[in-house]
Design a protein around this motif. Structure first.
Motif, PDB file in Angstrom:
ATOM      1  N   UNK A  43      43.914  33.744  34.316  1.00  0.00           N
ATOM      2  CA  UNK A  43      44.610  34.844  34.091  1.00  0.00           C
ATOM      3  C   UNK A  43      44.051  36.058  34.985  1.00  0.00           C
ATOM      4  N   UNK A  44      42.752  36.431  34.819  1.00  0.00           N
ATOM      5  CA  UNK A  44      42.406  37.483  35.565  1.00  0.00           C
ATOM      6  C   UNK A  44      42.465  37.522  37.105  1.00  0.00           C
ATOM      7  N   UNK A  45      42.274  35.920  37.590  1.00  0.00           N
ATOM      8  CA  UNK A  45      42.867  35.827  38.878  1.00  0.00           C
ATOM      9  C   UNK A  45      44.112  36.504  39.293  1.00  0.00           C
ATOM     10  N   UNK A  46      44.940  35.935  38.526  1.00  0.00           N
ATOM     11  CA  UNK A  46      46.572  36.237  38.444  1.00  0.00           C
ATOM     12  C   UNK A  46      46.527  37.807  38.817  1.00  0.00           C
ATOM     13  N   UNK A  47      45.920  38.447  37.982  1.00  0.00           N
ATOM     14  CA  UNK A  47      46.202  39.894  37.977  1.00  0.00           C
ATOM     15  C   UNK A  47      45.425  40.459  39.528  1.00  0.00           C
ATOM     16  N   UNK A  48      44.376  40.053  39.541  1.00  0.00           N
ATOM     17  CA  UNK A  48      43.505  40.762  40.632  1.00  0.00           C
ATOM     18  C   UNK A  48      43.909  40.484  41.833  1.00  0.00           C
ATOM     19  N   UNK A  49      44.469  39.058  42.020  1.00  0.00           N
ATOM     20  CA  UNK A  49      44.785  38.672  43.433  1.00  0.00           C
ATOM     21  C   UNK A  49      46.033  39.578  44.029  1.00  0.00           C
ATOM     22  N   UNK A  50      46.980  40.184  43.105  1.00  0.00           N
ATOM     23  CA  UNK A  50      47.819  41.018  43.238  1.00  0.00           C
ATOM     24  C   UNK A  50      47.620  42.327  43.935  1.00  0.00           C
ATOM     25  N   UNK A  51      46.307  42.682  43.897  1.00  0.00           N
ATOM     26  CA  UNK A  51      45.884  44.224  44.308  1.00  0.00           C
ATOM     27  C   UNK A  51      46.087  43.994  45.617  1.00  0.00           C
ATOM     28  N   UNK A  52      46.319  45.167  46.376  1.00  0.00           N
ATOM     29  CA  UNK A  52      46.650  45.257  47.747  1.00  0.00           C
ATOM     30  C   UNK A  52      45.563  44.903  48.622  1.00  0.00           C
ATOM     31  N   UNK A  53      44.429  45.130  48.249  1.00  0.00           N
ATOM     32  CA  UNK A  53      43.112  44.715  49.091  1.00  0.00           C
ATOM     33  C   UNK A  53      43.196  43.288  49.157  1.00  0.00           C
ATOM     34  N   UNK A  54      43.467  42.525  48.333  1.00  0.00           N
ATOM     35  CA  UNK A  54      43.416  41.149  48.365  1.00  0.00           C
ATOM     36  C   UNK A  54      44.628  40.298  48.913  1.00  0.00           C
ATOM     37  N   UNK A  55      45.704  41.000  48.705  1.00  0.00           N
ATOM     38  CA  UNK A  55      47.037  40.182  49.089  1.00  0.00           C
ATOM     39  C   UNK A  55      47.316  40.269  50.501  1.00  0.00           C
TER      40      UNK A  55
END
Length: 329
Positions: free
Chosen positions: A98-110
């Motif tokens: 669940x955390x990955x779903x949230x963190x992955x949407x941050x602009x730096x990762x996207x």
């Protein structure tokens, strides 16, 4: 061959593996294979998200897909825990996905695929280490556990190497290289992993059946046949002390407390005997309330062990309201 085709092959293979494992789990009524099939199913959906999302829904490729892969690893870990009865359901690892779903949407990762590799890989590494650790907790006589743990550690090493390369050599060429290596390694891992977990389940069942065939179901001690088989082997190598004993007033216990009370007394005796038995000694239930013990030592040592068992058993029975003991001969 472009990387997208390799991921497509991986996805098809994962779907086939999921269906086969779920089918076999139904036939064998195996909770472990059911979890493992669910893991492959989650992985197949996740990989499909990666394949389709690249063109149509980017977040499915870098967010939802990897999260489902992590969920699959959790299901594999839970499946291994089913090989040892009584293990509780653990849900907190799902929070990682669940955390990955949230963190992955941050602009730096996207917008940085190499950075996603570097951050996701440690999560995959820890999942594989947990699976390897749980594999080694499969009953010791199941030798395939070493192969299952070794395969998980190799997959963990792949994640570690990918993360290090992403951090040390950040370039488009590095990204392209890992887009080829990742599905290729995953295909090899899944193919080997599916066979090994099937062998582990079969070996564990054979080990359980073998143990049940050699064990008295009420006391957990050796049954009559197995005790005499092992005792004959031991007596061929060295002299030992043999003790035979029975429960005092056992008929009275049955008459007063019923057969349930008699069964409890026998279970208590089994627990006391196992607690005081030394490594290498043997003990078995050879009759209704009759037991035999083989001590790999002299007569004095056997007497000391008998005295400890008598004292502990009498105290345990008195605490439960039973007036009984044991007589050694």
């Amino acid at each position: 061959m472009p990387p997208a085709n390799l991921f497509l092959i991986l996805d098809i293979m994962t779907w086939v593996g999921a269906l086969l494992l779920l089918g076999v789990s139904t036939i064998m009524r195996s909770a472990t294979l059911r979890y493992w099939g669910g893991a492959y199913l989650a992985g197949a959906i996740g990989i499909a998200g990666v394949v389709v999302g690249v063109k149509y829904w980017p977040w499915a490729a870098y967010g939802l897909g990897p999260a489902l892969v992590l969920t699959g690893y959790w299901l594999m870990w839970m499946g291994l825990r089913q090989l040892r009865p009584g293990r509780p359901l653990v849900l907190w690892p799902v929070l990682v996905a669940a955390c990955w779903c949230v963190v992955s949407d941050w602009r730096i990762f996207a917008h940085n695929e190499l950075l996603r590799f570097a951050v996701f890989s440690p999560a995959g590494f820890l999942c594989m280490v947990a699976i390897a650790h749980e594999s080694l907790r499969i009953p010791a006589r199941v030798e395939v556990r070493w192969l299952l743990a070794g395969l998980a550690l190799l997959h963990a090493a792949f994640y570690a190497a990918r993360s290090l390369c992403a951090l040390l050599f950040p370039s488009p060429d590095t990204t392209q290289l890992w887009l080829y290596i990742t599905p290729t390694e995953a295909i090899l891992y899944e193919f080997s992993d599916a066979f090994l977990i099937l062998f582990a389940v079969l070996a564990t069942r054979q080990d359980t059946l073998r143990t049940q065939a050699h064990t008295d179901h009420l006391t957990g001690l050796l049954n009559r046949r197995r005790f005499f088989e092992l005792a004959q082997r031991v007596l061929q190598d060295r002299p030992c002390a043999v003790l035979v004993f029975d429960v005092d007033y056992f008929k009275t216990v049955n008459d007063t407390h019923g057969h349930a009370g008699g069964d409890e007394v026998l279970r208590v005796l089994g627990e006391v005997c196992r607690a005081h038995l030394r490594k290498g000694d043997l003990i078995g239930r050879v009759g209704g309330d009759e037991f035999a013990m083989l001590i790999r030592d002299d007569e004095d040592a056997a007497r000391r062990i008998a005295a400890r068992i008598r004292e502990a058993f009498t105290s345990a029975c008195q605490a439960r309201g039973y007036v009984t003991g044991v007589t050694f001969g």
